[in-house]
Design a protein around this motif. Sequence first.
Motif, PDB file in Angstrom:
ATOM      1  N   GLU A  94     -11.499  11.350  -6.908  1.00 51.32           N
ATOM      2  CA  GLU A  94     -11.208  10.882  -5.336  1.00 51.32           C
ATOM      3  C   GLU A  94     -12.465  10.670  -4.422  1.00 51.32           C
ATOM      4  OE1 GLU A  94      -8.485  13.518  -3.542  1.00 51.32           O
ATOM      5  OE2 GLU A  94      -7.306  13.481  -5.253  1.00 51.32           O
TER       6      GLU A  94
ATOM      7  N   ARG B 149      -3.577   3.482   5.924  1.00 55.22           N
ATOM      8  CA  ARG B 149      -3.383   4.964   6.327  1.00 55.22           C
ATOM      9  C   ARG B 149      -2.258   5.206   6.795  1.00 55.22           C
ATOM     10  NH1 ARG B 149      -8.021   8.452   5.912  1.00 55.22           N
ATOM     11  NH2 ARG B 149      -9.893   7.017   5.855  1.00 55.22           N
ATOM     12  N   SER B 150      -1.455   6.205   6.269  1.00 57.48           N
ATOM     13  CA  SER B 150      -0.148   6.588   6.580  1.00 57.48           C
ATOM     14  C   SER B 150      -0.096   7.197   8.065  1.00 57.48           C
ATOM     15  CB  SER B 150       0.306   7.569   5.574  1.00 57.48           C
ATOM     16  OG  SER B 150      -0.328   9.025   5.866  1.00 57.48           O
TER      17      SER B 150
ATOM     18  N   SER C 282      -0.925   7.038  -3.392  1.00 55.40           N
ATOM     19  CA  SER C 282      -1.918   7.992  -3.087  1.00 55.40           C
ATOM     20  C   SER C 282      -3.177   7.942  -3.775  1.00 55.40           C
ATOM     21  CB  SER C 282      -1.178   9.273  -3.084  1.00 55.40           C
ATOM     22  OG  SER C 282      -1.053   9.810  -4.437  1.00 55.40           O
ATOM     23  N   ILE C 283      -4.040   8.409  -3.012  1.00 53.63           N
ATOM     24  CA  ILE C 283      -5.389   8.632  -3.710  1.00 53.63           C
ATOM     25  C   ILE C 283      -5.387   9.546  -5.082  1.00 53.63           C
ATOM     26  CG2 ILE C 283      -6.396  10.553  -2.275  1.00 53.63           C
ATOM     27  CD1 ILE C 283      -8.918   8.932  -2.098  1.00 53.63           C
TER      28      ILE C 283
ATOM     29  N   LYS D 251       0.865  -1.181  -0.047  1.00 55.98           N
ATOM     30  CA  LYS D 251      -0.077  -0.017   0.100  1.00 55.98           C
ATOM     31  C   LYS D 251       1.133   1.188   0.068  1.00 55.98           C
ATOM     32  CE  LYS D 251      -4.081  -2.398   1.010  1.00 55.98           C
ATOM     33  NZ  LYS D 251      -5.148  -2.161   0.723  1.00 55.98           N
TER      34      LYS D 251
ATOM     35  N   ASN E 188      -3.430   9.791   5.547  1.00 60.66           N
ATOM     36  CA  ASN E 188      -3.242   9.776   4.217  1.00 60.66           C
ATOM     37  C   ASN E 188      -3.713   8.222   3.826  1.00 60.66           C
ATOM     38  OD1 ASN E 188      -3.103  12.578   3.866  1.00 60.66           O
ATOM     39  ND2 ASN E 188      -0.800  12.268   3.945  1.00 60.66           N
ATOM     40  N   ARG E 189      -4.636   8.130   2.894  1.00 57.88           N
ATOM     41  CA  ARG E 189      -5.100   6.834   2.462  1.00 57.88           C
ATOM     42  C   ARG E 189      -3.943   6.461   1.406  1.00 57.88           C
ATOM     43  NH1 ARG E 189      -9.677   9.697   2.668  1.00 57.88           N
ATOM     44  NH2 ARG E 189     -11.559   8.417   3.394  1.00 57.88           N
ATOM     45  N   LYS E 190      -3.461   5.123   1.685  1.00 60.48           N
ATOM     46  CA  LYS E 190      -2.276   4.579   0.903  1.00 60.48           C
ATOM     47  C   LYS E 190      -3.030   3.229  -0.081  1.00 60.48           C
ATOM     48  CE  LYS E 190       0.844   7.292   1.275  1.00 60.48           C
ATOM     49  NZ  LYS E 190       1.575   7.894   0.230  1.00 60.48           N
ATOM     50  N   TYR E 191      -2.779   3.052  -1.289  1.00 58.42           N
ATOM     51  CA  TYR E 191      -3.566   2.046  -2.132  1.00 58.42           C
ATOM     52  C   TYR E 191      -2.497   1.034  -2.576  1.00 58.42           C
ATOM     53  CZ  TYR E 191      -7.743   4.900  -1.614  1.00 58.42           C
ATOM     54  OH  TYR E 191      -8.639   5.696  -1.091  1.00 58.42           O
TER      55      TYR E 191
END
Length: 112
Positions: free
Chosen positions: A26, A42-43, A14-15, A11, A47-50
Motif C-alpha cells: 500500500e 476518493r470515497s 480499494s487500495i 474507480k 478512502n482511495r478508490k482505483y
Amino acid sequence: MENEWSYKERKVISIGAVSELTGLSERQIRYYEERKLIFPSRSDRGNRKYSFSDVERLIDIANKREEGVRTDEIRMEYKKEKVKEDRETRKKMIQGQLNARFMGQNNGKRFN
C-alpha cells in the motif's frame, strides 16, 4: 466496446485489493500517487478508490521500476502517450464532423 471502457475506468477497487492484485505494498501504491503516476478517486470517507486501468498501470509501473526506469521518466512517458492519444481523438472527431457534413451533401458517400 463502450461497456468495456466503463468497467475498466470505474474507480471501485480499494487500495487493499489493488495491493493484492499487483503485489505492491500500500505504501508503494501511495508513493506512485505522490509521484503523479496514478490518480485514484476518493470515497465520501476519504478512502482511495482505483479502477482496473489503474491496476494495469501500476503493474506497468512496477515492471518499469524493476528495469531501473525512474518515476520521473515514467511520468514523462505517460504524458507523451496522453498527448498522442489526445491528438488521435481530436483527429477522429474532426474526421467524423467532416464526414457528417459531407455525407448529407454527397448522398451518403464517406471521405477518409
